[in-house]
Design an enzyme around this catalytic site. Sequence first.
Site, PDB file in Angstrom:
ATOM      1  N   HIS A   1     -28.456 -18.817 -24.523  1.00  0.00           N
ATOM      2  CA  HIS A   1     -29.486 -17.524 -24.432  1.00  0.00           C
ATOM      3  C   HIS A   1     -28.594 -16.411 -24.151  1.00  0.00           C
ATOM      4  CE1 HIS A   1     -33.214 -15.760 -24.544  1.00  0.00           C
ATOM      5  NE2 HIS A   1     -33.809 -16.801 -24.922  1.00  0.00           N
TER       6      HIS A   1
ATOM      7  N   GLU B   1     -35.208 -27.525 -30.257  1.00  0.00           N
ATOM      8  CA  GLU B   1     -35.785 -27.099 -29.177  1.00  0.00           C
ATOM      9  C   GLU B   1     -37.296 -26.790 -29.208  1.00  0.00           C
ATOM     10  OE1 GLU B   1     -32.232 -23.970 -28.365  1.00  0.00           O
ATOM     11  OE2 GLU B   1     -34.083 -23.256 -28.632  1.00  0.00           O
TER      12      GLU B   1
ATOM     13  N   HIS C   1     -35.612 -23.841 -33.321  1.00  0.00           N
ATOM     14  CA  HIS C   1     -36.685 -23.700 -32.188  1.00  0.00           C
ATOM     15  C   HIS C   1     -38.033 -23.634 -32.906  1.00  0.00           C
ATOM     16  CE1 HIS C   1     -37.913 -22.106 -27.904  1.00  0.00           C
ATOM     17  NE2 HIS C   1     -38.924 -22.884 -28.283  1.00  0.00           N
TER      18      HIS C   1
HETATM   19  N1  PXP Z   1     -31.647 -21.984 -25.951  1.00  0.00           N
HETATM   20  C1  PXP Z   1     -32.765 -21.770 -25.927  1.00  0.00           C
HETATM   21  C2  PXP Z   1     -33.561 -22.641 -25.117  1.00  0.00           C
HETATM   22  C3  PXP Z   1     -33.470 -20.781 -26.638  1.00  0.00           C
HETATM   23  O1  PXP Z   1     -34.792 -20.687 -26.530  1.00  0.00           O
HETATM   24  C4  PXP Z   1     -32.700 -19.813 -27.451  1.00  0.00           C
HETATM   25  C5  PXP Z   1     -33.495 -18.675 -28.046  1.00  0.00           C
HETATM   26  O2  PXP Z   1     -34.227 -19.600 -29.025  1.00  0.00           O
HETATM   27  C6  PXP Z   1     -31.421 -20.098 -27.295  1.00  0.00           C
HETATM   28  C7  PXP Z   1     -30.585 -20.993 -26.633  1.00  0.00           C
HETATM   29  C8  PXP Z   1     -30.455 -19.073 -27.986  1.00  0.00           C
HETATM   30  O3  PXP Z   1     -30.720 -17.917 -27.823  1.00  0.00           O
HETATM   31  P1  PXP Z   1     -29.988 -16.600 -28.401  1.00  0.00           P
HETATM   32  O4  PXP Z   1     -30.680 -16.325 -29.682  1.00  0.00           O
HETATM   33  O5  PXP Z   1     -30.111 -15.282 -27.147  1.00  0.00           O
HETATM   34  O6  PXP Z   1     -28.488 -16.965 -28.719  1.00  0.00           O
END
Ligand code: PXP
Length: 240
Positions: free
Chosen positions: A191, A71, A44
């Site tokens: 997330h 992302e 990301h």
């Molecule tokens: N999906 C998105 C859109 C995110 O922004 C993130 C965090 O960068 C994640 C998934 C992954 O989340 P986590 O780090 O809490 O596993």
Amino acid sequence: MSPKLSVNVNKIATIRNARGGNNPNVLNVALDCERFGAQGITVHPRPDERHIRFTDVHDLANHVTTEFNIEGYPSEDFLQLIERVKPHQVTLVPDPPHVLTSNAGWDTQTHQEFLTQIIARIKQTGARVSIFLDPNPALIASAKATGTDRIELYTEAYAAQFHQDPAKAIEPYVATAKAAMEANLGINAGHDLDLHNLNYLVKNLPGLMEVSIGHALVCDALYHGLQNTVQLYLRALKLD
Ligand code: PXP
């Protein structure tokens, strides 16, 4: 088929950047995650490059052999990066540049036209597109109208409520997933997923194809090591 595990390596870059050198090496960690069984790598990049840098994205794109998922918010810089790198999947998130982490899904009703144009542009690169979405079945028709291939369900609320009442926590996700399947949209999730809440999600959310996990997986790796941790997550993704 169990959902695929895409490891988000942002946090590895955060640790590296803390000291300015190249330890840990983000590329090597990503390739090790693949070797240990992860079926994808997620990054990301943010405009301030506070964790993943645009150069990391190029390096990873040249070496990752599983699914590469990028992302981000579709700024012009981000879109040009996608056009250069041509990842397998692009996940669009609506977060403003300086937020700590993604904190909401798209309002696909308000931003339908914007997303439609962006998605058409990204699809010219050959990438699959997914859009980050709150668990709300009312958003599915407008999400579908944007031309996206998949949605990524924002699982923060699920994770937050899971320990009190998992059945209640997952309810809106199940309703949204059913609507997505009826609209012929694929379903990802991400997330705050971790070794406590992941297996229940996998067993109860219809149609789940892929999860992207970063923070908890890296934290668990401190205790269990990266190889064991990736394997623990793969086990948690099993349906039986
Ligand atoms: N999906 C998105 C859109 C995110 O922004 C993130 C965090 O960068 C994640 C998934 C992954 O989340 P986590 O780090 O809490 O596993």
